[in-house]
Design a protein around this motif. Sequence first.
Motif, short mmCIF file in Angstrom:
data_model
loop_
_atom_site.label_atom_id
_atom_site.label_comp_id
_atom_site.label_asym_id
_atom_site.label_seq_id
_atom_site.Cartn_x
_atom_site.Cartn_y
_atom_site.Cartn_z
N ARG A 1 1.13 4.08 -3.00
CA ARG A 1 0.96 5.53 -2.77
C ARG A 1 2.18 6.31 -3.26
N GLN B 1 0.84 -1.20 0.00
CA GLN B 1 0.00 0.00 0.00
C GLN B 1 0.87 1.25 0.00
N ASP C 1 2.05 6.42 -7.01
CA ASP C 1 0.91 7.19 -7.49
C ASP C 1 1.13 8.70 -7.33
N SER C 2 2.10 9.10 -6.52
CA SER C 2 2.37 10.51 -6.28
C SER C 2 3.16 11.12 -7.42
#
Length: 64
Positions: A21, A17, A24-25
């Motif tokens: 993240r 996870q 995805d940033s």
Amino acid sequence: MKKYDCVVVGAGAAGLQLLWRLLDSEKLRDWEILVVDSGEAVRRPKTWSFWAESPGPWAEIAVS
């Protein structure tokens, strides 16, 4: 020796996870990220796995 901007220790639910993240940033897309996991083989997993049912977002980078 190769240098990394971030090291994620453990590829369990929390580690993946966090990795998701980070990837995805938009600010961190150019980071070099290393994921370290013990890689112990699980002969008889006792949990259901989504990845066994469909490829999911990790299919392209997963190594088994």
